[in-house]
Design a protein around this motif. Structure first.
Motif, PDB file in Angstrom:
ATOM      1  N   SER A 257       0.769  -1.295  -0.058  1.00 27.47           N
ATOM      2  CA  SER A 257       0.051   0.114   0.112  1.00 27.47           C
ATOM      3  C   SER A 257       1.005   1.348   0.087  1.00 27.47           C
ATOM      4  N   ARG A 258       0.401   2.282  -0.715  1.00 30.15           N
ATOM      5  CA  ARG A 258       1.255   3.521  -0.938  1.00 30.15           C
ATOM      6  C   ARG A 258       2.672   3.284  -1.737  1.00 30.15           C
TER       7      ARG A 258
ATOM      8  N   GLY B 131       2.760   3.174  -4.966  1.00 34.37           N
ATOM      9  CA  GLY B 131       2.781   4.095  -6.084  1.00 34.37           C
ATOM     10  C   GLY B 131       1.893   3.622  -7.369  1.00 34.37           C
TER      11      GLY B 131
ATOM     12  N   TRP C 200      -3.008  14.181  -5.423  1.00 36.33           N
ATOM     13  CA  TRP C 200      -2.811  12.528  -5.749  1.00 36.33           C
ATOM     14  C   TRP C 200      -4.124  11.987  -5.767  1.00 36.33           C
TER      15      TRP C 200
END
Ligand code: GDP
Length: 498
Positions: free
Chosen positions: A37-38, A40, A100
Protein backbone atom coordinates in the motif's frame (compact mmCIF):
# COMPACT_ATOMS: atom_id res chain seq x y z
CA UNK A 1 -1.51 -28.91 1.96
CA UNK A 2 -4.67 -29.62 0.05
CA UNK A 3 -4.25 -30.05 -3.66
CA UNK A 4 -6.26 -28.21 -6.20
CA UNK A 5 -9.55 -29.63 -7.31
CA UNK A 6 -10.22 -30.61 -10.87
CA UNK A 7 -12.65 -27.75 -11.17
CA UNK A 8 -9.89 -25.27 -10.42
CA UNK A 9 -7.76 -26.64 -13.22
CA UNK A 10 -10.66 -26.79 -15.63
CA UNK A 11 -11.62 -23.22 -14.83
CA UNK A 12 -8.18 -21.80 -15.31
CA UNK A 13 -7.69 -23.75 -18.52
CA UNK A 14 -10.98 -22.42 -19.84
CA UNK A 15 -10.08 -18.88 -18.91
CA UNK A 16 -6.80 -19.22 -20.74
CA UNK A 17 -8.45 -20.77 -23.79
CA UNK A 18 -10.79 -17.80 -23.76
CA UNK A 19 -7.83 -15.44 -23.60
CA UNK A 20 -6.14 -17.39 -26.38
CA UNK A 21 -9.17 -17.37 -28.67
CA UNK A 22 -9.51 -13.64 -28.16
CA UNK A 23 -5.81 -13.44 -29.00
CA UNK A 24 -6.53 -14.54 -32.58
CA UNK A 25 -8.17 -11.23 -33.14
CA UNK A 26 -5.30 -9.35 -31.56
CA UNK A 27 -2.74 -10.70 -29.13
CA UNK A 28 -3.08 -9.62 -25.53
CA UNK A 29 -0.61 -9.16 -22.72
CA UNK A 30 -1.72 -9.25 -19.08
CA UNK A 31 0.48 -7.02 -17.00
CA UNK A 32 0.23 -7.31 -13.21
CA UNK A 33 0.99 -4.14 -11.26
CA UNK A 34 1.58 -4.70 -7.57
CA UNK A 35 3.34 -3.29 -4.52
CA UNK A 36 2.48 -2.70 -0.89
CA UNK A 37 0.00 0.00 0.00
CA UNK A 38 1.20 3.54 -0.95
CA UNK A 39 4.04 2.15 -3.10
CA UNK A 40 2.62 4.12 -6.03
CA UNK A 41 0.46 1.66 -8.05
CA UNK A 42 -2.44 4.01 -8.78
CA UNK A 43 -0.17 6.87 -9.80
CA UNK A 44 1.97 4.53 -11.91
CA UNK A 45 -0.91 3.06 -13.92
CA UNK A 46 -2.52 6.43 -14.43
CA UNK A 47 0.73 7.99 -15.67
CA UNK A 48 1.64 5.02 -17.86
CA UNK A 49 -1.72 5.04 -19.63
CA UNK A 50 -1.77 8.84 -19.88
CA UNK A 51 1.63 8.86 -21.56
CA UNK A 52 0.60 6.10 -23.99
CA UNK A 53 -2.72 7.63 -24.90
CA UNK A 54 -1.51 11.26 -25.05
CA UNK A 55 1.73 10.50 -26.88
CA UNK A 56 4.05 11.42 -24.02
CA UNK A 57 7.80 11.95 -24.19
CA UNK A 58 9.10 8.37 -24.25
CA UNK A 59 12.46 8.45 -26.08
CA UNK A 60 13.69 5.14 -24.67
CA UNK A 61 10.56 3.27 -25.72
CA UNK A 62 11.61 1.99 -29.11
CA UNK A 63 8.23 1.97 -30.90
CA UNK A 64 7.99 5.68 -30.04
CA UNK A 65 11.58 6.63 -30.87
CA UNK A 66 11.28 4.85 -34.24
CA UNK A 67 7.95 6.50 -34.94
CA UNK A 68 6.14 3.14 -35.14
CA UNK A 69 3.54 3.74 -32.44
CA UNK A 70 0.38 4.68 -34.33
CA UNK A 71 -2.08 5.23 -31.47
CA UNK A 72 -3.18 3.89 -28.09
CA UNK A 73 -6.73 4.00 -26.77
CA UNK A 74 -8.89 2.55 -24.01
CA UNK A 75 -11.25 -0.31 -24.74
CA UNK A 76 -13.66 -2.34 -22.60
CA UNK A 77 -11.75 -4.87 -20.51
CA UNK A 78 -12.19 -8.62 -21.09
CA UNK A 79 -13.23 -9.55 -17.51
CA UNK A 80 -16.73 -8.37 -16.64
CA UNK A 81 -16.53 -9.40 -12.99
CA UNK A 82 -13.45 -7.30 -12.13
CA UNK A 83 -13.90 -3.60 -11.27
CA UNK A 84 -12.49 -1.22 -13.86
CA UNK A 85 -9.46 0.90 -12.90
CA UNK A 86 -10.93 4.38 -12.58
CA UNK A 87 -8.50 6.01 -14.99
CA UNK A 88 -10.58 9.07 -15.90
CA UNK A 89 -11.22 10.07 -12.27
CA UNK A 90 -7.55 9.62 -11.40
CA UNK A 91 -6.41 11.77 -14.36
CA UNK A 92 -8.93 14.45 -13.47
CA UNK A 93 -7.61 14.60 -9.91
CA UNK A 94 -3.95 14.62 -10.96
CA UNK A 95 -4.21 17.05 -13.83
CA UNK A 96 -7.12 19.35 -13.01
CA UNK A 97 -6.95 19.42 -9.21
CA UNK A 98 -3.23 18.73 -8.89
CA UNK A 99 -3.89 16.28 -6.07
CA UNK A 100 -2.88 12.61 -5.79
CA UNK A 101 -5.61 10.09 -6.63
CA UNK A 102 -7.12 7.62 -4.15
CA UNK A 103 -4.86 4.60 -3.62
CA UNK A 104 -5.46 0.98 -4.56
CA UNK A 105 -7.70 -0.89 -2.07
CA UNK A 106 -8.67 -3.90 -4.18
CA UNK A 107 -8.12 -5.48 -7.57
CA UNK A 108 -9.04 -3.58 -10.75
CA UNK A 109 -8.35 -3.81 -14.45
CA UNK A 110 -7.95 -1.61 -17.52
CA UNK A 111 -7.47 -2.44 -21.21
CA UNK A 112 -5.35 -0.23 -23.47
CA UNK A 113 -5.11 -1.18 -27.12
CA UNK A 114 -1.90 -0.21 -28.87
CA UNK A 115 -1.67 0.06 -32.66
CA UNK A 116 1.77 0.01 -34.20
CA UNK A 117 3.58 -0.32 -37.52
CA UNK A 118 5.49 -3.55 -37.42
CA UNK A 119 9.22 -3.41 -38.09
CA UNK A 120 9.09 -6.85 -39.71
CA UNK A 121 8.56 -7.04 -43.43
CA UNK A 122 5.97 -9.85 -43.46
CA UNK A 123 3.98 -8.35 -40.66
CA UNK A 124 4.05 -5.00 -42.43
CA UNK A 125 2.34 -6.44 -45.45
CA UNK A 126 -0.52 -7.62 -43.23
CA UNK A 127 -1.23 -4.10 -42.04
CA UNK A 128 -0.97 -2.55 -38.63
CA UNK A 129 -0.13 -4.61 -35.57
CA UNK A 130 -2.35 -4.45 -32.50
CA UNK A 131 -1.74 -5.41 -28.91
CA UNK A 132 -4.29 -5.43 -26.11
CA UNK A 133 -2.53 -4.50 -22.91
CA UNK A 134 -4.61 -5.65 -19.94
CA UNK A 135 -3.33 -3.97 -16.80
CA UNK A 136 -4.27 -5.71 -13.55
CA UNK A 137 -3.76 -3.65 -10.40
CA UNK A 138 -3.77 -5.58 -7.11
CA UNK A 139 -2.48 -5.02 -3.56
CA UNK A 140 0.97 -6.48 -2.86
CA UNK A 141 -0.36 -7.51 0.53
CA UNK A 142 -2.45 -10.14 -1.27
CA UNK A 143 0.57 -11.52 -3.09
CA UNK A 144 2.41 -12.07 0.19
CA UNK A 145 -0.41 -14.45 1.17
CA UNK A 146 0.74 -17.09 -1.27
CA UNK A 147 3.24 -18.74 1.12
CA UNK A 148 0.31 -19.45 3.47
CA UNK A 149 -0.97 -22.07 1.04
CA UNK A 150 1.99 -24.28 1.87
CA UNK A 151 1.65 -23.84 5.65
CA UNK A 152 -0.65 -25.36 8.23
CA UNK A 153 -2.00 -23.32 11.13
CA UNK A 154 0.54 -24.63 13.68
CA UNK A 155 3.52 -23.79 11.45
CA UNK A 156 2.18 -20.34 10.59
CA UNK A 157 1.49 -19.61 14.28
CA UNK A 158 4.99 -20.64 15.35
CA UNK A 159 6.54 -18.43 12.66
CA UNK A 160 4.37 -15.42 13.49
CA UNK A 161 5.09 -15.71 17.21
CA UNK A 162 8.85 -16.06 16.59
CA UNK A 163 8.84 -13.03 14.28
CA UNK A 164 7.00 -10.92 16.85
CA UNK A 165 9.77 -11.63 19.37
CA UNK A 166 12.45 -10.02 17.18
CA UNK A 167 13.88 -6.92 18.74
CA UNK A 168 12.49 -4.47 16.22
CA UNK A 169 8.98 -5.94 16.31
CA UNK A 170 8.58 -6.78 20.00
CA UNK A 171 7.35 -3.36 21.12
CA UNK A 172 4.84 -3.17 18.26
CA UNK A 173 3.46 -6.62 19.08
CA UNK A 174 3.46 -6.16 22.89
CA UNK A 175 -0.31 -5.89 23.38
CA UNK A 176 -1.07 -8.84 21.14
CA UNK A 177 1.62 -10.93 22.84
CA UNK A 178 0.26 -10.01 26.29
CA UNK A 179 -3.21 -11.14 25.21
CA UNK A 180 -1.74 -14.39 23.85
CA UNK A 181 0.00 -15.03 27.15
CA UNK A 182 -3.37 -14.84 28.94
CA UNK A 183 -5.07 -17.16 26.47
CA UNK A 184 -5.24 -20.95 26.75
CA UNK A 185 -5.21 -22.07 23.11
CA UNK A 186 -6.44 -25.52 24.08
CA UNK A 187 -9.35 -24.14 26.15
CA UNK A 188 -12.92 -24.05 24.77
CA UNK A 189 -13.65 -22.05 21.62
CA UNK A 190 -14.64 -18.49 22.35
CA UNK A 191 -15.83 -15.88 19.85
CA UNK A 192 -14.98 -12.92 22.08
CA UNK A 193 -11.41 -14.11 22.56
CA UNK A 194 -11.07 -14.74 18.82
CA UNK A 195 -12.26 -11.23 17.98
CA UNK A 196 -10.01 -9.61 20.53
CA UNK A 197 -6.91 -11.49 19.39
CA UNK A 198 -7.69 -10.80 15.73
CA UNK A 199 -8.11 -7.08 16.44
CA UNK A 200 -4.84 -6.86 18.42
CA UNK A 201 -2.97 -8.86 15.78
CA UNK A 202 -4.27 -6.52 13.06
CA UNK A 203 -3.22 -3.48 15.14
CA UNK A 204 0.28 -4.95 15.37
CA UNK A 205 0.49 -5.52 11.60
CA UNK A 206 -0.77 -1.99 10.95
CA UNK A 207 1.76 -0.45 13.34
CA UNK A 208 4.58 -2.36 11.66
CA UNK A 209 3.51 -0.91 8.30
CA UNK A 210 3.37 2.70 9.54
CA UNK A 211 5.84 5.13 7.97
CA UNK A 212 8.34 5.19 10.81
CA UNK A 213 8.78 1.37 10.79
CA UNK A 214 7.91 0.56 7.17
CA UNK A 215 8.12 -3.21 7.60
CA UNK A 216 7.05 -5.29 4.62
CA UNK A 217 6.44 -8.93 5.58
CA UNK A 218 3.03 -9.15 7.15
CA UNK A 219 0.59 -11.85 6.11
CA UNK A 220 -2.35 -12.35 6.12
CA UNK A 221 -2.64 -9.57 3.58
CA UNK A 222 -6.39 -9.08 3.86
CA UNK A 223 -6.01 -8.03 7.49
CA UNK A 224 -4.41 -4.84 6.20
CA UNK A 225 -6.05 -4.65 2.78
CA UNK A 226 -9.43 -6.40 3.19
CA UNK A 227 -10.95 -5.39 -0.17
CA UNK A 228 -14.60 -6.46 -0.08
CA UNK A 229 -14.07 -8.59 3.05
CA UNK A 230 -13.89 -5.69 5.50
CA UNK A 231 -15.38 -6.80 8.84
CA UNK A 232 -16.14 -10.35 7.66
CA UNK A 233 -15.69 -13.41 9.94
CA UNK A 234 -13.22 -14.88 7.45
CA UNK A 235 -10.75 -12.35 8.90
CA UNK A 236 -11.47 -13.10 12.58
CA UNK A 237 -8.53 -15.28 13.53
CA UNK A 238 -5.00 -14.90 14.86
CA UNK A 239 -1.89 -17.01 15.32
CA UNK A 240 -1.72 -18.71 18.75
CA UNK A 241 1.19 -19.66 20.97
CA UNK A 242 0.63 -23.40 20.67
CA UNK A 243 2.50 -25.92 22.83
CA UNK A 244 4.71 -28.02 20.54
CA UNK A 245 3.65 -31.56 19.73
CA UNK A 246 0.24 -31.43 21.46
CA UNK A 247 -2.83 -32.51 19.49
CA UNK A 248 -5.46 -29.78 19.15
CA UNK A 249 -8.69 -30.91 20.90
CA UNK A 250 -11.93 -30.52 18.95
CA UNK A 251 -14.06 -27.47 19.84
CA UNK A 252 -11.04 -25.72 21.37
CA UNK A 253 -9.99 -22.14 20.60
CA UNK A 254 -7.07 -23.51 18.59
CA UNK A 255 -9.41 -25.74 16.54
CA UNK A 256 -11.64 -22.74 15.83
CA UNK A 257 -8.73 -20.56 14.71
CA UNK A 258 -7.35 -23.36 12.57
CA UNK A 259 -10.73 -23.76 10.85
CA UNK A 260 -10.88 -20.05 10.06
CA UNK A 261 -7.28 -20.00 8.86
CA UNK A 262 -8.05 -22.84 6.45
CA UNK A 263 -11.25 -21.08 5.36
CA UNK A 264 -9.24 -17.93 4.66
CA UNK A 265 -6.98 -19.92 2.38
CA UNK A 266 -9.95 -21.57 0.64
CA UNK A 267 -12.23 -18.60 0.13
CA UNK A 268 -9.71 -15.77 -0.17
CA UNK A 269 -6.22 -16.86 -1.12
CA UNK A 270 -6.86 -19.68 -3.62
CA UNK A 271 -9.53 -17.87 -5.68
CA UNK A 272 -7.28 -14.81 -6.01
CA UNK A 273 -4.39 -16.87 -7.31
CA UNK A 274 -6.55 -18.97 -9.57
CA UNK A 275 -8.62 -16.17 -11.09
CA UNK A 276 -6.03 -13.41 -11.33
CA UNK A 277 -2.44 -14.22 -10.51
CA UNK A 278 -2.25 -17.43 -12.56
CA UNK A 279 -3.25 -15.54 -15.72
CA UNK A 280 -0.52 -12.89 -15.70
CA UNK A 281 2.12 -12.70 -18.44
CA UNK A 282 4.33 -10.00 -16.95
CA UNK A 283 4.67 -8.27 -13.63
CA UNK A 284 5.94 -5.01 -12.25
CA UNK A 285 6.50 -4.82 -8.49
CA UNK A 286 6.60 -1.26 -7.14
CA UNK A 287 8.67 -0.67 -4.04
CA UNK A 288 8.89 2.43 -1.88
CA UNK A 289 12.58 1.85 -1.23
CA UNK A 290 13.11 5.43 -0.07
CA UNK A 291 10.57 4.95 2.69
CA UNK A 292 12.38 1.80 3.87
CA UNK A 293 15.76 3.55 3.68
CA UNK A 294 14.42 6.40 5.77
CA UNK A 295 12.94 4.04 8.36
CA UNK A 296 16.30 2.33 8.91
CA UNK A 297 18.10 -1.01 8.68
CA UNK A 298 15.30 -3.22 10.04
CA UNK A 299 12.93 -1.92 7.35
CA UNK A 300 15.52 -2.51 4.61
CA UNK A 301 16.21 -6.07 5.80
CA UNK A 302 12.48 -6.72 6.01
CA UNK A 303 11.98 -5.38 2.49
CA UNK A 304 14.67 -7.82 1.28
CA UNK A 305 12.73 -10.68 2.88
CA UNK A 306 9.47 -9.53 1.28
CA UNK A 307 11.15 -9.38 -2.14
CA UNK A 308 12.36 -12.95 -1.82
CA UNK A 309 8.86 -14.07 -0.73
CA UNK A 310 7.46 -12.31 -3.78
CA UNK A 311 9.98 -13.91 -6.12
CA UNK A 312 9.17 -17.33 -4.68
CA UNK A 313 5.55 -16.78 -5.81
CA UNK A 314 6.79 -16.56 -9.40
CA UNK A 315 8.75 -19.78 -9.15
CA UNK A 316 6.38 -22.17 -7.50
CA UNK A 317 7.83 -25.60 -6.75
CA UNK A 318 6.85 -28.46 -9.01
CA UNK A 319 4.53 -30.10 -6.53
CA UNK A 320 2.77 -26.97 -5.42
CA UNK A 321 -0.87 -26.19 -5.95
CA UNK A 322 0.02 -23.10 -7.90
CA UNK A 323 2.28 -24.82 -10.40
CA UNK A 324 -0.54 -27.24 -11.18
CA UNK A 325 -2.84 -24.40 -12.20
CA UNK A 326 -0.28 -22.12 -13.81
CA UNK A 327 -0.64 -22.56 -17.50
CA UNK A 328 0.98 -19.25 -18.28
CA UNK A 329 4.34 -18.27 -16.94
CA UNK A 330 5.40 -14.80 -16.05
CA UNK A 331 8.45 -14.32 -18.26
CA UNK A 332 9.50 -10.80 -17.20
CA UNK A 333 9.46 -9.20 -13.76
CA UNK A 334 10.47 -5.63 -13.15
CA UNK A 335 11.18 -4.28 -9.68
CA UNK A 336 10.81 -0.52 -9.54
CA UNK A 337 11.79 1.91 -6.80
CA UNK A 338 9.13 4.63 -7.04
CA UNK A 339 9.09 8.37 -6.29
CA UNK A 340 12.64 8.96 -7.54
CA UNK A 341 11.67 12.59 -8.16
CA UNK A 342 12.34 13.10 -4.43
CA UNK A 343 16.02 12.78 -5.28
CA UNK A 344 18.35 14.76 -7.48
CA UNK A 345 19.28 13.08 -10.77
CA UNK A 346 22.72 12.22 -9.38
CA UNK A 347 21.07 9.78 -6.97
CA UNK A 348 18.73 7.99 -9.39
CA UNK A 349 21.34 5.43 -10.42
CA UNK A 350 22.25 4.96 -6.78
CA UNK A 351 18.67 4.19 -5.84
CA UNK A 352 18.57 1.70 -8.68
CA UNK A 353 21.82 0.12 -7.45
CA UNK A 354 20.45 -0.27 -3.92
CA UNK A 355 17.28 -1.92 -5.20
CA UNK A 356 19.42 -4.09 -7.48
CA UNK A 357 21.41 -5.32 -4.50
CA UNK A 358 18.23 -6.16 -2.61
CA UNK A 359 16.73 -7.99 -5.59
CA UNK A 360 19.93 -9.95 -6.25
CA UNK A 361 19.97 -11.07 -2.63
CA UNK A 362 16.31 -12.03 -2.87
CA UNK A 363 16.94 -14.01 -6.08
CA UNK A 364 19.72 -15.96 -4.43
CA UNK A 365 17.60 -16.65 -1.39
CA UNK A 366 14.63 -17.81 -3.41
CA UNK A 367 16.93 -19.72 -5.82
CA UNK A 368 15.09 -17.83 -8.51
CA UNK A 369 15.47 -18.58 -12.19
CA UNK A 370 13.17 -18.78 -15.17
CA UNK A 371 12.07 -15.21 -15.79
CA UNK A 372 13.99 -12.18 -16.89
CA UNK A 373 14.32 -9.80 -13.94
CA UNK A 374 15.33 -6.14 -14.05
CA UNK A 375 15.30 -3.14 -11.70
CA UNK A 376 14.65 0.55 -12.28
CA UNK A 377 14.32 3.73 -10.23
CA UNK A 378 11.37 5.75 -11.55
CA UNK A 379 8.93 8.53 -10.90
CA UNK A 380 5.62 7.81 -12.57
CA UNK A 381 4.73 11.46 -12.10
CA UNK A 382 7.57 13.86 -11.72
CA UNK A 383 6.45 16.45 -9.18
CA UNK A 384 9.79 18.28 -8.95
CA UNK A 385 12.30 20.15 -11.12
CA UNK A 386 16.03 20.32 -10.66
CA UNK A 387 18.15 23.39 -10.11
CA UNK A 388 21.56 24.41 -8.87
CA UNK A 389 21.20 26.70 -5.89
CA UNK A 390 24.06 28.76 -4.52
CA UNK A 391 24.37 28.76 -0.76
CA UNK A 392 27.25 30.49 1.01
CA UNK A 393 29.10 30.66 -2.29
CA UNK A 394 28.74 26.90 -2.80
CA UNK A 395 26.75 25.53 -5.72
CA UNK A 396 24.41 22.73 -4.57
CA UNK A 397 22.08 20.48 -6.57
CA UNK A 398 18.52 21.08 -5.36
CA UNK A 399 15.01 20.04 -6.29
CA UNK A 400 12.14 22.48 -6.66
CA UNK A 401 8.49 21.66 -6.05
CA UNK A 402 5.28 22.80 -4.40
CA UNK A 403 4.75 20.88 -1.13
CA UNK A 404 1.24 19.58 -0.43
CA UNK A 405 -0.74 21.91 1.82
CA UNK A 406 0.00 21.13 5.47
CA UNK A 407 3.38 19.47 4.79
CA UNK A 408 6.14 20.73 7.02
CA UNK A 409 9.92 20.91 7.09
CA UNK A 410 12.19 22.38 9.76
CA UNK A 411 9.25 23.92 11.62
CA UNK A 412 7.74 25.57 8.54
CA UNK A 413 4.27 24.52 7.34
CA UNK A 414 3.50 24.95 3.64
CA UNK A 415 0.34 26.35 2.04
CA UNK A 416 0.23 24.23 -1.12
CA UNK A 417 0.93 27.20 -3.39
CA UNK A 418 4.50 28.29 -2.89
CA UNK A 419 7.38 26.56 -4.64
CA UNK A 420 10.40 25.73 -2.50
CA UNK A 421 13.92 24.45 -3.13
CA UNK A 422 15.26 21.63 -1.00
CA UNK A 423 18.55 19.81 -0.89
CA UNK A 424 17.37 16.25 -0.81
CA UNK A 425 20.66 14.78 0.34
CA UNK A 426 22.56 11.94 -1.29
CA UNK A 427 22.30 8.22 -1.37
CA UNK A 428 25.63 6.45 -0.86
CA UNK A 429 27.55 6.03 -4.11
CA UNK A 430 28.50 2.52 -3.06
CA UNK A 431 25.46 0.48 -2.02
CA UNK A 432 27.79 -2.01 -0.33
CA UNK A 433 28.37 0.40 2.54
CA UNK A 434 24.67 0.18 3.32
CA UNK A 435 24.56 -3.56 3.20
CA UNK A 436 27.61 -4.05 5.38
CA UNK A 437 25.64 -2.54 8.23
CA UNK A 438 22.79 -4.93 7.58
CA UNK A 439 25.19 -7.86 7.63
CA UNK A 440 26.66 -6.75 10.94
CA UNK A 441 23.13 -6.55 12.38
CA UNK A 442 22.51 -10.16 11.49
CA UNK A 443 25.65 -11.38 13.19
CA UNK A 444 24.07 -11.68 16.62
CA UNK A 445 24.50 -10.31 20.13
CA UNK A 446 28.28 -9.61 20.12
CA UNK A 447 27.99 -7.16 17.25
CA UNK A 448 25.22 -5.29 19.10
CA UNK A 449 27.85 -3.63 21.26
CA UNK A 450 29.29 -2.01 18.16
CA UNK A 451 27.78 1.32 17.34
CA UNK A 452 25.12 0.72 14.70
CA UNK A 453 25.93 3.06 11.84
CA UNK A 454 22.60 4.25 10.57
CA UNK A 455 22.45 3.16 6.94
CA UNK A 456 19.60 5.58 6.39
CA UNK A 457 21.04 8.07 3.98
CA UNK A 458 20.61 11.72 4.47
CA UNK A 459 17.42 12.08 2.46
CA UNK A 460 14.90 14.73 3.35
CA UNK A 461 11.28 14.18 2.59
CA UNK A 462 8.47 16.48 1.76
CA UNK A 463 5.42 15.33 -0.16
CA UNK A 464 4.97 17.49 -3.22
CA UNK A 465 1.87 18.38 -5.21
CA UNK A 466 1.55 16.89 -8.68
CA UNK A 467 3.03 19.23 -11.31
CA UNK A 468 1.22 21.83 -13.35
CA UNK A 469 0.99 20.51 -16.90
CA UNK A 470 2.48 22.66 -19.59
CA UNK A 471 0.56 23.62 -22.71
CA UNK A 472 1.80 23.78 -26.25
CA UNK A 473 1.57 26.96 -28.31
CA UNK A 474 -1.69 25.54 -29.74
CA UNK A 475 -3.13 25.23 -26.22
CA UNK A 476 -2.87 21.43 -25.99
CA UNK A 477 -2.11 20.02 -22.56
CA UNK A 478 1.00 17.87 -22.57
CA UNK A 479 1.23 14.46 -20.94
CA UNK A 480 2.37 13.90 -17.37
CA UNK A 481 6.14 14.31 -16.87
CA UNK A 482 7.95 11.25 -15.51
CA UNK A 483 11.35 9.71 -14.84
CA UNK A 484 12.25 6.51 -16.76
CA UNK A 485 8.71 5.42 -17.54
CA UNK A 486 9.93 4.85 -21.11
CA UNK A 487 12.52 2.34 -19.90
CA UNK A 488 9.77 0.54 -18.02
CA UNK A 489 7.64 0.35 -21.17
CA UNK A 490 10.54 -0.91 -23.24
CA UNK A 491 11.27 -3.75 -20.81
CA UNK A 492 7.64 -4.74 -20.31
CA UNK A 493 6.25 -4.28 -23.84
CA UNK A 494 9.04 -3.52 -26.31
CA UNK A 495 9.44 -7.08 -27.63
CA UNK A 496 5.67 -7.44 -28.17
CA UNK A 497 5.50 -4.45 -30.47
CA UNK A 498 8.07 -5.48 -33.08
P1 GDP B 1 -0.88 2.71 -4.09
O1 GDP B 1 -1.39 2.47 -2.70
O2 GDP B 1 0.22 1.76 -4.42
O3 GDP B 1 -1.97 2.76 -5.13
O4 GDP B 1 -0.15 4.15 -4.05
P2 GDP B 1 -0.50 5.51 -4.83
O5 GDP B 1 -0.28 5.34 -6.29
O6 GDP B 1 -1.82 6.00 -4.39
O7 GDP B 1 0.66 6.45 -4.24
C1 GDP B 1 0.72 6.78 -2.87
C2 GDP B 1 1.29 8.18 -2.70
O8 GDP B 1 2.66 8.19 -3.08
C3 GDP B 1 0.62 9.24 -3.58
O9 GDP B 1 -0.52 9.75 -2.95
C4 GDP B 1 1.73 10.27 -3.72
O10 GDP B 1 1.78 11.09 -2.57
C5 GDP B 1 2.99 9.41 -3.72
N1 GDP B 1 3.49 9.11 -5.07
C6 GDP B 1 3.22 8.02 -5.85
N2 GDP B 1 3.90 8.07 -7.01
C7 GDP B 1 4.61 9.21 -6.98
C8 GDP B 1 5.54 9.83 -7.91
O11 GDP B 1 5.83 9.34 -9.01
N3 GDP B 1 6.11 11.02 -7.51
C9 GDP B 1 5.81 11.60 -6.30
N4 GDP B 1 6.40 12.75 -5.99
N5 GDP B 1 4.95 11.04 -5.42
C10 GDP B 1 4.36 9.87 -5.75
Amino acid sequence: MRLTTLTDEARIALANIGDFAAGFVAPSLRLGVTGLSRAGKTVFITALVHNLVKGGRLPLFEPVSRGRLARSFLEPQPDDAVPRFDYEAHVERLVAERLWPDSTRRISELRVTIEFESARYFARTLGRGRLHLDIVDYPGEWLLDLPLLAKGFAEWSAEAVALSRLEYRAALAARWRAALAETDPLGPEDETAARRLAALFTDYLRAARADEHALSTLPPGRFLMPGDLEGSPALTFSPLDLPAGVAVPPRSLAAMMERRYEAYKDVVVRPFFRDHFARLDRQIVLVDALQALNAGPAAVADLGQALSDILACFRPGRASWLSSILTRRVDRILFAATKADHLHRTSHDRLEAILGRLVRGAMEKAAFAGAEVDVVALAAVRATREAIVTRDGEKLPAILGVPLPGEGLGGEVFDGKEEIAIFPGDLPSDPDSLFQVLESMREGPESKSQPAVAPAPDVEFVRFRPPRLERTAEGLTLSLPHIRLDRVLQFLLGDRLT
